[in-house]
Design a protein around this motif. Structure first.
Motif, PDB file in Angstrom:
ATOM      1  N   ASP A 152       4.189  -2.640   4.170  1.00 29.33           N
ATOM      2  CA  ASP A 152       4.411  -3.011   2.770  1.00 29.33           C
ATOM      3  C   ASP A 152       3.785  -1.980   1.843  1.00 29.33           C
ATOM      4  O   ASP A 152       3.102  -1.047   2.273  1.00 29.33           O
ATOM      5  CB  ASP A 152       3.877  -4.414   2.483  1.00 29.33           C
ATOM      6  CG  ASP A 152       2.354  -4.448   2.450  1.00 29.33           C
ATOM      7  OD1 ASP A 152       1.724  -3.581   3.083  1.00 29.33           O
ATOM      8  OD2 ASP A 152       1.794  -5.335   1.792  1.00 29.33           O
ATOM      9  N   ALA A 153       4.013  -2.146   0.536  1.00 26.87           N
ATOM     10  CA  ALA A 153       3.568  -1.146  -0.438  1.00 26.87           C
ATOM     11  C   ALA A 153       2.055  -1.037  -0.507  1.00 26.87           C
ATOM     12  O   ALA A 153       1.517   0.047  -0.759  1.00 26.87           O
ATOM     13  CB  ALA A 153       4.130  -1.480  -1.820  1.00 26.87           C
ATOM     14  N   ALA A 159       1.703   2.831  -0.098  1.00 30.22           N
ATOM     15  CA  ALA A 159       1.753   3.517  -1.398  1.00 30.22           C
ATOM     16  C   ALA A 159       0.820   4.714  -1.459  1.00 30.22           C
ATOM     17  O   ALA A 159       1.026   5.616  -2.262  1.00 30.22           O
ATOM     18  CB  ALA A 159       1.433   2.539  -2.526  1.00 30.22           C
ATOM     19  N   SER A 208       0.526   0.641  -6.493  1.00 30.38           N
ATOM     20  CA  SER A 208       0.611  -0.654  -5.813  1.00 30.38           C
ATOM     21  C   SER A 208      -0.643  -1.449  -6.118  1.00 30.38           C
ATOM     22  O   SER A 208      -1.702  -0.890  -6.421  1.00 30.38           O
ATOM     23  CB  SER A 208       0.768  -0.489  -4.298  1.00 30.38           C
ATOM     24  OG  SER A 208      -0.456  -0.154  -3.692  1.00 30.38           O
ATOM     25  N   LYS A 241       5.389   0.328  -5.688  1.00 25.76           N
ATOM     26  CA  LYS A 241       6.524   1.246  -5.668  1.00 25.76           C
ATOM     27  C   LYS A 241       6.202   2.399  -4.729  1.00 25.76           C
ATOM     28  O   LYS A 241       5.130   2.980  -4.784  1.00 25.76           O
ATOM     29  CB  LYS A 241       6.802   1.797  -7.067  1.00 25.76           C
ATOM     30  CG  LYS A 241       7.285   0.777  -8.074  1.00 25.76           C
ATOM     31  CD  LYS A 241       7.564   1.446  -9.415  1.00 25.76           C
ATOM     32  CE  LYS A 241       8.037   0.430 -10.454  1.00 25.76           C
ATOM     33  NZ  LYS A 241       8.317   1.078 -11.757  1.00 25.76           N
ATOM     34  N   VAL A 242       7.165   2.706  -3.883  1.00 27.88           N
ATOM     35  CA  VAL A 242       7.062   3.875  -3.011  1.00 27.88           C
ATOM     36  C   VAL A 242       8.382   4.634  -3.078  1.00 27.88           C
ATOM     37  O   VAL A 242       9.361   4.144  -3.648  1.00 27.88           O
ATOM     38  CB  VAL A 242       6.748   3.479  -1.547  1.00 27.88           C
ATOM     39  CG1 VAL A 242       5.289   3.113  -1.399  1.00 27.88           C
ATOM     40  CG2 VAL A 242       7.631   2.314  -1.104  1.00 27.88           C
ATOM     41  N   THR A 294       8.599  -2.965  -3.575  1.00 25.26           N
ATOM     42  CA  THR A 294       8.328  -3.863  -2.459  1.00 25.26           C
ATOM     43  C   THR A 294       7.352  -4.950  -2.873  1.00 25.26           C
ATOM     44  O   THR A 294       6.353  -4.684  -3.535  1.00 25.26           O
ATOM     45  CB  THR A 294       7.730  -3.085  -1.272  1.00 25.26           C
ATOM     46  OG1 THR A 294       8.648  -2.093  -0.852  1.00 25.26           O
ATOM     47  CG2 THR A 294       7.439  -3.999  -0.108  1.00 25.26           C
ATOM     48  N   ARG A 341      12.307  -5.771  -0.424  1.00 26.89           N
ATOM     49  CA  ARG A 341      12.196  -4.360  -0.800  1.00 26.89           C
ATOM     50  C   ARG A 341      13.539  -3.908  -1.362  1.00 26.89           C
ATOM     51  O   ARG A 341      14.571  -3.981  -0.696  1.00 26.89           O
ATOM     52  CB  ARG A 341      11.753  -3.484   0.375  1.00 26.89           C
ATOM     53  CG  ARG A 341      12.562  -3.606   1.625  1.00 26.89           C
ATOM     54  CD  ARG A 341      11.898  -2.882   2.807  1.00 26.89           C
ATOM     55  NE  ARG A 341      11.903  -1.444   2.658  1.00 26.89           N
ATOM     56  CZ  ARG A 341      12.642  -0.621   3.419  1.00 26.89           C
ATOM     57  NH1 ARG A 341      13.441  -1.124   4.354  1.00 26.89           N
ATOM     58  NH2 ARG A 341      12.577   0.671   3.246  1.00 26.89           N
TER      59      ARG A 341
END
Length: 1004
Positions: A219-220, A224, A595, A625-626, A675, A698
């Protein structure tokens, strides 16, 4: 080289002064240390197997003063001469050591199952698992090294929720396709790999025995910190390290085994082929060509090309250390013969992991791998073996090869087309320096390198088998590839614990440069066929061909992270990374990737302290956000190609020219993935039952898509714009049970993941994107549209077989069908069957990816078994659809239509045409359940081993891909490949092998 980042020179200037200032400060602090009133103490903390423990609290008894061990289990601090050091680590026993004037104090902590926890590796550091706010799964060394594979990622198969790993091929040395939480882009969906701090695009060079752990960041909150390269997930690999002031330990691991094709395709024999071929001729108005009674079983070409193949692996390693130096050295030789003849892969890996303690505050080290591999590529016989007539023998009585037209003779291919080898030389690793100052600060400078040189050579002699299988001129082709990847990272870490608070701050600047260049050439008509002549200079000058290309790009990044824990109960993680890449135009060069995550250890609440039922309960949530920067390097810049020559004028002179072949778009920007994740962690019965449950979404925005342009523009590639949006959502579940009753201990685990993939937008007009295999009508079988999943199968739905003239006159037709042809549904009800009646036929994306494992240990005996599988996905049998001539037949053709009422599923025998449109005839259920690995071993007791001065000696038997349940008719239901728009197409894959091994593991 081109100046890639305009801002980079200034950033480098500031970074240089920043580093020089810090180094000056470090030297002053280090000098000041010698004037303290206390005595310096340092050492290494390891577990009872000798491996270092990071994150152990080392505290002066009766105070809150102390430190924690680093990634390699090392610590240092100043203490009073009469102090007592207390070593505590959640999940391990607490021990106390009086200083008594000693300067070196090492400690060994035994595991305490009554209070189990662990530290896990995260981006740019380690963290208590109880403090994690991100979705991270970890796999340890004992589960990684058990599988006899060349690609270490395959050891994660069926063991990590949210991860689908598919072998691209069963060929020796073949890689895998890794998908973490589905496919979030129309472009490259592969994760980022981080090996001991070095950022890479693959890890197929790793020796599994060198790996200490693999962490999958999903996950972010977890990814991130890697910003623009975190959208597809991150896999962090930590290799084994030595320990300071520890006796040398030598380990030997070896196995040998045999591989065999796990499943053959059911093809007709010679007699059945003759009958079907006669019917085919009759169906087009010709006379039968074979006397069926002349044939029996004939040749099974699969038996001819396949073999039982050897696989061997040998590793030797040594680790230990003195007061100032530690080391972990290893060498590994891996050799895999292919189950298809004339295919092979061998790899030699040498690893050197060392650390040098320059002072109590400064440590220098390196993690280096040197890899050589040699690969022989099979000569393309699998498709020919599938299609070859069983009525043919490979050779004639005089020893010459049989003309097996319309397909090539596989036996001749083995002799004439097998001189195709690739050599790869690679060096991967990093050099680092850690400097501790002002008690709570650590500065790390890390330089990473990935240097690759690859050369390939193929030689084809003169030969003649048939007019369609011949080579009138011998030829040699040579190619070289050079890749350079250089990373420089500088990070500053602040870590402090006091009373109810735990704080960790991380900041850094990183830069990374990439360069690749290829060079190739070929010539014909060499004066002979001896290998000493397989060089370009030996061929005719007039026949020469050559090619040369290259590309380069760079990144500059700034990163920051804060982790805060209050009363071991409330958790906070905030991350920010800013990436700049030369892959994008100056207007859109930088992207920001933040994140935030929160966690709540409910188990720390007072009302849950005095009970034995619930041992862990945590809730965590994250948002961030990635990005995804895996695009072709020059999408943002125009590409001009030369050799666009033409003849002009009255004298017909050759004029040399050039043209733009790729249009630029300086305004394209990062693909951005948003995400969110909410997760629960729980434990029952003193951590006998543990588990994690995550729900995630996501959404990837601004996906890069090629937009069609008119052909008169002159560009050969459509320009790329940010247009598409894709959403993935699903649930990840992990459950583990482990217990011990006297000498008997056992465990059981299960992972399961769901993925719901939906395209939200495809840009202006929302035009459908097609891909995959080409049908007889010229239409591609894969389609991507708004509202559906990426790359679903799209074609006609069958509704039986035309039985008679009454059917032909009453049922809507596609064209000039006759009795025995397939009926395609009139799905829109307009009375005709045409392109508008094509519908969704299935998807290669599974509804469920799962795995489970179990094992036990009893008085030296152990057993481990791993299963994995998928549900709800389909496979497109493209090899069965590809039929432009008379080829051999799968046994399903024996159920064909031969007259009214004979079959309503399999049509009459034809080559191509109506019955080979893209349809559900070629879509098969891809669900499967596989016994991935089973291993039984015995470890000799310490009493026996002490007599021969061994610490450990274990023998084992194992089987891989032992059994597979599936309805799919091909070699394997695992269909890999990197093209997300054309996934799930089986055009004739190299079969996955079943392997049986016997091995030994020892240490002394």
């Amino acid at each position: 080289m081109e100046k890639l980042l305009p801002e980079r020179e200034n950033a480098w200037h500031h970074s240089k002064h920043f580093m020089l200032s810090l180094l000056l400060l470090f030297s002053l602090v280090i000098s000041h240390d010698s004037f303290g009133q206390n005595v310096p103490v340092s050492g290494t903390v390891v577990d009872d197997t000798g491996f270092p423990l990071p994150g152990v609290n080392v505290v002066i008894k009766g105070t809150t003063n102390g430190t924690v061990t680093d990634l390699d289990g090392n610590y240092s601090l100043e203490v009073p001469e009469d102090a007592v050091l207390v070593f505590t680590f959640v999940g391990f026993e607490t021990i106390e050591e009086p200083v008594n004037g000693r300067s070196t104090i090492n400690a060994t902590l035994g595991e305490d199952l009554s209070d189990l926890d662990e530290f896990v590796v995260v981006g740019y550091g380690i963290q208590r698992k109880s403090d994690l706010t991100g979705a991270i799964s970890s796999v340890k060394s004992e589960d990684i090294s058990r599988l006899p594979v060349s690609d270490v990622t395959q050891s994660l198969q069926g063991r990590v929720s949210g991860v689908q790993i598919t072998q691209n091929s069963g060929a020796p040395g073949a890689g895998s396709t890794v998908r973490i939480r589905g496919v979030g882009t129309l472009n490259n969906s592969s994760p980022l790999y981080v090996v001991d701090g070095m950022l890479l695009d693959d890890i197929n060079f790793l020796n599994p025995n060198d790996v200490e752990s693999m962490e999958v960041l999903k996950d972010a909150s977890a990814t991130a910190i890697y910003g623009s390269r975190g959208a597809n997930g991150v896999i962090i690999v930590t290799t084994k390290q030595g320990s300071f002031d520890t006796d040398t330990r030598v380990t030997v691991d070896a196995y040998t085994g045999v591989q065999q094709v796990a499943n053959k395709i059911d093809l007709v024999n010679a007699r059945e082929f003759a009958q079907l071929a006669n019917e085919l001729e009759q169906n087009v108005g010709n006379q039968p060509i074979y006397n069926v009674n002349d044939f029996g079983q004939g040749t099974d070409w699969q038996d001819y090309i396949f073999r039982n193949a050897a696989i061997n692996n040998f590793s030797i390693g040594a680790n230990g250390g003195s007061e100032k130096t530690n080391f972990n050295l290893s060498a590994n030789y891996f050799n895999q013969q292919g189950v298809v003849k004339e295919s092979e892969f061998e790899r030699l890996t040498i690893r050197l992991n060392n650390q040098y303690k320059m002072s109590e505050a400064v440590t220098f080290g390196h993690n280096l791998s040197f890899i050589y591999y040699n690969q022989q590529n099979e000569p393309g016989v699998i498709g020919n073996a599938y299609r070859a007539y069983p009525i043919f023998e490979p050779t004639q009585p005089d020893g010459s090869y049989t003309n097996t037209a319309p397909v090539g003779n596989a036996a001749a291919q083995f002799e004439y087309n097998s001189n195709n080898r690739t050599n790869n030389y690679r060096g991967v690793g990093n050099f680092f320096m850690d400097v501790k100052f002002l008690k709570n600060f650590t500065f790390r400078s890390n330089v990473g390198l990935d240097l690759v040189f690859q050369d390939s050579k193929s030689f084809t002699p003169v030969y003649f088998v048939s007019p369609t299988q011949q080579n009138p001129e011998n030829s040699v082709n040579v190619s070289n590839l050079r890749n350079t990847n250089i990373l420089w990272e500088n990070t500053l870490n602040y870590s402090k614990e006091w009373e109810d608070h735990r704080l960790n701050l991380l900041g850094g600047i990183t830069t990374q440069d990439f360069y690749t260049e290829s060079l190739g050439g070929g010539r014909r008509n060499l004066p002979g066929e001896d290998p000493s002549l397989w060089y370009l200079n030996a061929g005719e000058l007039t026949s020469q061909t050559n090619s040369n290309g290259g590309e380069s790009w760079a990144m500059l990044s700034y990163l920051f992270r804060v982790n805060y824990t209050f009363k071991n109960k409330f958790l906070f993680t905030g991350t920010f990374r800013r990436d700049g890449s030369s892959r994008f135009g100056e207007e859109r060069r930088y992207g920001n990737f933040p994140s935030i995550a929160l966690g709540y250890n409910i188990i720390e609440e007072g009302f849950l302290q005095n009970q034995n039922f619930l041992s862990n309960l945590k809730i965590r949530g994250s948002w961030g956000k990635v990005g995804n920067d895996k695009i072709y390097v020059y999408e943002g810049r125009p590409v001009v190609n030369g050799n666009q020559n033409a003849v002009f004028g009255e004298n017909e002179e050759l004029v040399y020219g050039a043209t733009i072949t790729r249009l630029s778009n300086p305004f394209i920007q990062w693909e951005e993935t948003v995400t969110s994740n909410i997760g629960f962690e729980f434990g029952f019965f003193n951590e006998k039952l543990t588990g994690e449950l995550d729900y995630y979404t996501r959404t990837t925005n601004d996906i890069l898509v090629a937009v069609p342009i008119p052909s008169y523009v002159g560009a050969s590639n459509n320009p790329v714009v940010n247009a598409a949006n894709v959403k993935n959502s699903g649930i990840d579940l992990t459950l583990n049970w482990r217990d011990q009753k006297g000498d008997f201990s056992y465990n059981f685990g299960i992972v399961a993941s769901t993925v719901n993939n939906e395209v939200l937008d495809l840009g202006d007009g929302n035009e459908a994107i097609f891909g995959g295999a080409v049908g007889i009508s010229g239409y591609l079988g894969s389609r991507t549209i708004v509202g559906e999943s990426i790359g679903h199968y799209y074609g006609y739905k069958t509704a039986g077989v035309f039985q008679n003239e009454a059917d032909l006159s009453s049922i809507p037709k596609r064209g000039p069908e006759v009795a025995g042809d397939l009926i395609y549904e009139d799905t829109n009800g307009d009375g005709a069957v045409n392109n508008n009646d094509r519908v969704i036929l299935g998807s290669p994306i599974p509804d469920l990816v799962y795995g489970f494992n179990f094992g036990f240990d009893y008085k030296g005996f152990d057993l481990r078994a791993d299963f994995n599988g998928t549900l709800g996905n389909e496979i497109y049998n493209a090899k069965k659809q590809t039929r432009f001539n008379t080829y051999n037949f799968e046994t399903s053709y024996l159920d064909r239509w031969t007259g009214e009422g004979s079959s309503n599923t399999e049509p009459r025998v034809t080559n191509g045409g109506h019955n080979y449109e893209v349809s559900d005839r070629f879509v098969e259920d891809g669900s499967f359940l596989r016994l991935r690995n089973i291993q039984v071993g015995y470890s000799f007791s310490e009493v026996v081993l002490s007599k021969v001065k061994l610490q450990n000696f274990r023998v084992f038997l194992s089987g891989t891909n032992v059994w597979t349940w599936t309805k799919y008719s091909g070699y394997t239901p695992e269909i890999g490949g990197g093209n997300v728009l054309g996934t799930g197409y089986d055009s004739g894959l190299y079969p996955v092998a079943r392997t049986f091994n016997v091995g030994v593991s020892a240490s002394f």
